[in-house]
Motif scaffolding. Structure first.
Motif, PDB file in Angstrom:
ATOM      1  N   VAL A   1      37.861   9.969 -30.648  1.00 13.49           N
ATOM      2  CA  VAL A   1      37.312   9.047 -29.466  1.00 13.49           C
ATOM      3  C   VAL A   1      35.773   8.775 -29.993  1.00 13.49           C
ATOM      4  N   ILE A   2      35.239   9.546 -30.391  1.00 11.35           N
ATOM      5  CA  ILE A   2      33.625   8.890 -30.655  1.00 11.35           C
ATOM      6  C   ILE A   2      33.651   7.780 -31.460  1.00 11.35           C
ATOM      7  N   HIS A   3      34.540   7.613 -32.651  1.00  8.20           N
ATOM      8  CA  HIS A   3      34.428   6.772 -33.447  1.00  8.20           C
ATOM      9  C   HIS A   3      34.828   5.023 -32.856  1.00  8.20           C
ATOM     10  N   HIS A   4      35.868   5.351 -31.800  1.00  7.95           N
ATOM     11  CA  HIS A   4      35.859   4.055 -31.269  1.00  7.95           C
ATOM     12  C   HIS A   4      34.797   3.541 -30.238  1.00  7.95           C
ATOM     13  N   VAL A   5      34.291   4.512 -29.780  1.00  8.95           N
ATOM     14  CA  VAL A   5      33.111   4.305 -28.863  1.00  8.95           C
ATOM     15  C   VAL A   5      31.913   3.568 -29.677  1.00  8.95           C
ATOM     16  N   VAL A   6      31.671   4.186 -30.838  1.00  8.44           N
ATOM     17  CA  VAL A   6      30.599   3.740 -31.831  1.00  8.44           C
ATOM     18  C   VAL A   6      31.033   2.367 -32.190  1.00  8.44           C
ATOM     19  N   GLU A   7      32.249   2.226 -32.775  1.00  9.84           N
ATOM     20  CA  GLU A   7      32.500   0.820 -33.126  1.00  9.84           C
ATOM     21  C   GLU A   7      32.236  -0.270 -31.994  1.00  9.84           C
ATOM     22  N   ALA A   8      32.660  -0.046 -30.962  1.00 13.15           N
ATOM     23  CA  ALA A   8      32.620  -0.607 -29.645  1.00 13.15           C
ATOM     24  C   ALA A   8      30.882  -0.954 -29.384  1.00 13.15           C
ATOM     25  N   LEU A   9      30.225  -0.016 -29.388  1.00 10.76           N
ATOM     26  CA  LEU A   9      28.764  -0.266 -29.018  1.00 10.76           C
ATOM     27  C   LEU A   9      28.340  -0.865 -30.143  1.00 10.76           C
ATOM     28  N   VAL A  10      28.447  -0.977 -31.533  1.00 16.92           N
ATOM     29  CA  VAL A  10      27.597  -1.534 -32.409  1.00 16.92           C
ATOM     30  C   VAL A  10      28.127  -3.009 -32.476  1.00 16.92           C
ATOM     31  N   TYR A  11      29.410  -3.208 -31.885  1.00 19.58           N
ATOM     32  CA  TYR A  11      29.810  -4.963 -31.750  1.00 19.58           C
ATOM     33  C   TYR A  11      28.831  -5.367 -30.354  1.00 19.58           C
ATOM     34  N   LEU A  12      28.639  -4.374 -29.615  1.00 25.42           N
ATOM     35  CA  LEU A  12      27.917  -4.856 -28.198  1.00 25.42           C
ATOM     36  C   LEU A  12      26.538  -4.878 -28.493  1.00 25.42           C
ATOM     37  N   ALA A  13      26.149  -4.478 -29.202  1.00 23.94           N
ATOM     38  CA  ALA A  13      24.686  -4.468 -29.681  1.00 23.94           C
ATOM     39  C   ALA A  13      24.190  -5.909 -29.606  1.00 23.94           C
ATOM     40  N   GLN A  14      24.998  -6.686 -29.852  1.00 17.05           N
ATOM     41  CA  GLN A  14      24.414  -8.450 -29.634  1.00 17.05           C
ATOM     42  C   GLN A  14      24.113  -8.704 -28.197  1.00 17.05           C
ATOM     43  N   VAL A  15      24.291  -8.027 -27.272  1.00 13.14           N
ATOM     44  CA  VAL A  15      23.858  -8.004 -25.934  1.00 13.14           C
ATOM     45  C   VAL A  15      22.597  -7.431 -25.702  1.00 13.14           C
ATOM     46  N   ASP A  16      22.505  -6.256 -25.954  1.00  9.36           N
ATOM     47  CA  ASP A  16      21.095  -5.565 -25.685  1.00  9.36           C
ATOM     48  C   ASP A  16      21.242  -4.413 -26.777  1.00  9.36           C
ATOM     49  N   GLU A  17      20.388  -4.908 -27.662  1.00  4.58           N
ATOM     50  CA  GLU A  17      20.158  -3.952 -28.799  1.00  4.58           C
ATOM     51  C   GLU A  17      19.493  -2.646 -28.540  1.00  4.58           C
ATOM     52  N   LYS A  18      18.646  -2.431 -27.642  1.00  4.92           N
ATOM     53  CA  LYS A  18      18.173  -1.265 -27.227  1.00  4.92           C
ATOM     54  C   LYS A  18      19.062  -0.332 -26.454  1.00  4.92           C
ATOM     55  N   ARG A  19      19.683  -0.931 -25.496  1.00  2.00           N
ATOM     56  CA  ARG A  19      20.757  -0.077 -24.841  1.00  2.00           C
ATOM     57  C   ARG A  19      21.936   0.606 -25.774  1.00  2.00           C
ATOM     58  N   SER A  20      22.372  -0.366 -26.870  1.00  2.00           N
ATOM     59  CA  SER A  20      23.352  -0.065 -27.842  1.00  2.00           C
ATOM     60  C   SER A  20      22.735   0.960 -28.536  1.00  2.00           C
ATOM     61  N   LEU A  21      21.486   0.903 -28.899  1.00  2.00           N
ATOM     62  CA  LEU A  21      20.950   2.092 -29.859  1.00  2.00           C
ATOM     63  C   LEU A  21      20.575   3.448 -29.138  1.00  2.00           C
ATOM     64  N   LYS A  22      20.293   3.355 -27.862  1.00  2.00           N
ATOM     65  CA  LYS A  22      20.209   4.549 -27.466  1.00  2.00           C
ATOM     66  C   LYS A  22      21.540   5.285 -27.207  1.00  2.00           C
ATOM     67  N   ALA A  23      22.673   4.212 -26.676  1.00  2.00           N
ATOM     68  CA  ALA A  23      23.801   4.853 -26.220  1.00  2.00           C
ATOM     69  C   ALA A  23      24.449   5.467 -27.824  1.00  2.00           C
ATOM     70  N   LEU A  24      24.326   4.787 -28.793  1.00  2.00           N
ATOM     71  CA  LEU A  24      24.827   5.100 -30.036  1.00  2.00           C
ATOM     72  C   LEU A  24      24.353   6.696 -30.528  1.00  2.00           C
ATOM     73  N   ALA A  25      23.189   6.806 -30.158  1.00  2.00           N
ATOM     74  CA  ALA A  25      22.125   7.864 -30.578  1.00  2.00           C
ATOM     75  C   ALA A  25      22.920   8.994 -29.737  1.00  2.00           C
ATOM     76  N   GLU A  26      23.331   8.902 -28.567  1.00  2.00           N
ATOM     77  CA  GLU A  26      24.016   9.723 -27.571  1.00  2.00           C
ATOM     78  C   GLU A  26      25.312   9.974 -28.076  1.00  2.00           C
ATOM     79  N   ALA A  27      26.009   9.067 -28.326  1.00  2.00           N
ATOM     80  CA  ALA A  27      27.471   9.143 -28.623  1.00  2.00           C
ATOM     81  C   ALA A  27      27.561   9.815 -29.979  1.00  2.00           C
ATOM     82  N   VAL A  28      26.678   9.661 -31.118  1.00  2.00           N
ATOM     83  CA  VAL A  28      26.967  10.217 -32.409  1.00  2.00           C
ATOM     84  C   VAL A  28      26.613  11.525 -32.190  1.00  2.00           C
TER      85      VAL A  28
END
Length: 400
Positions: A305-332
């Protein structure tokens, strides 16, 4: 005169059914006879005959209104004991859902009040092994149930009809008890996608967020990530599998809906370009809706489950890098061993390298960005990933 055998009657009605679906035959000199024979076959004692006749139902009533066709289908469905025939009728009912949502909704509600189950006379005659027969019937039963799920989901989200909306809300609030969600969530991928009609997209995200929140609550309360499944009863195991499927399907469909999969593989066709892909505003709206739901899924601590979350967040980083970075740290960090997975490092470490090259202020000077970057880099460096170790040594300032 030669006697009609069951097989001959089946083939005869199948042929007439094909003709009844073609306007040129319905309006020919033979049209009235074709229609009357097929119409009569709708109530034949043989389920295979009824099935072939049902396939021509729309042609038989081509000049009727959609609501009139729904009324006819309702009458047939209520009295139809055979799973194979009712599956054909449900497919036809689904085709009327957009034109007559209220009538179709009422039909589904009426059917829900009837005794479930079907006459097993639909078992394929050519199969002699009992296990094969049962398997074939189960597949048809699953198909029928899936058609119901499709129609309910469509009506609830696109037309908000009362029975369908109540049913969908019940599924979402009790995911452990409803395996229908494992089919409903993949059905609504296009409703989630960037560029979807905003109100429909909002309703759909509310649905998957409610479902995933309820699933996570059950998963956490039962110790899903750590539980010994051998100690569970069959019902407990089934319910645990149901909620995990909800979390997995939600993360999976958000990932595919985002466009990340196509972007990674360069699968955008010329038609996509001509029709206009999602705009930056569409993707930004999608990211705002998707990120909280993705983090709910990641909190399951289930690595797939986490892996698809991570792939989606990395792609969506184009919108808000900081939000995605923080979310990735929480997910990983939700799963202690996730960083040891080569697939994980293949997504996250290149992302961190890009951040160092393109977002230096975020990863070197922004307090929250630095903290999230350090968390991610430490996770993969600690897992022994060579690229992460090299990045850590090269940019040691990050760890000050």
């Amino acid at each position: 005169m030669m006697a009609w055998t069951p097989g001959m009657r089946d083939r005869a009605i199948e042929g007439l059914s094909v003709l009844a679906r073609r306007e040129k035959w319905r309006t020919s000199d033979y049209g009235d006879r074709i229609i009357s024979r097929v119409q009569a076959a709708l109530t034949d004692e043989n389920p295979v005959v009824r099935m072939h006749a049902a396939e021509a139902f729309t042609g038989l009533h081509a000049d009727a209104t959609s609501e009139a066709r729904v009324a006819g289908l309702r009458e047939l469905l209520i009295t139809e004991p055979d799973v194979m025939v009712s599956t054909v009728l449900l497919n036809l009912l689904g085709r009327e859902a957009h034109a007559s949502p209220g009538a179709v909704d009422a039909t589904l509600e009426a059917l829900a009040g009837l005794r479930s189950g079907a006459d097993q006379s639909s078992e394929p005659q050519e199969l002699t092994d009992e296990a094969e027969k049962r398997s074939a019937v189960d597949r048809v039963e699953d198909e029928r149930n899936n058609r119901k799920v499709d129609i309910v989901t469509f009506l609830a989200l696109t037309h908000e009809t009362p029975y369908a909306l109540s049913t969908l809300n019940q599924w979402a609030s009790e995911p452990a008890k409803h395996n229908e969600l494992s089919h409903a969530i993949p059905f609504i991928r296009d409703y989630l996608a960037p560029g979807a009609e905003p109100r429909l997209q909002q309703r759909t995200f509310e649905f998957v967020t409610t479902a995933s929140t309820s699933a996570l609550e059950y998963w956490t309360a039962t110790g899903g990530a750590m539980v010994d499944t051998s100690e569970l009863t069959p019902l407990e195991l089934s319910e645990l599998e149901n909620v995990l499927r909800v979390l997995d399907a939600t993360a999976d469909q958000i990932y595919f809906a985002s466009g990340a999969f196509e972007s990674k593989r360069g699968n955008f066709s010329e038609d996509d370009v001509q029709q206009g892909r999602a705009t930056a505003a569409d993707i930004a709206r999608f990211a705002g809706l998707a990120t909280p739901t993705l983090l709910i899924c990641a909190a399951s601590k289930a690595a797939p489950v986490i892996h698809h979350v991570v792939e989606a967040l990395v792609y969506l980083a184009q919108v808000d890098e900081k939000r995605s970075l923080k979310a990735l740290a929480e997910a990983v960090t939700a799963h202690s061993n996730y960083a040891y997975d080569s697939l994980a490092s293949g997504v996250v470490v290149p992302y961190l390298t890009r951040l160092v090259a393109e977002q230096r202020d975020l990863v070197l000077f922004d307090a929250e960005g630095v903290d999230a970057f350090k968390t991610l880099l430490a996770a993969f460096a600690g897992a022994g990933n060579e690229d992460a170790l090299e990045l850590a040594f090269t940019f040691a300032d990050v760890f000050r």
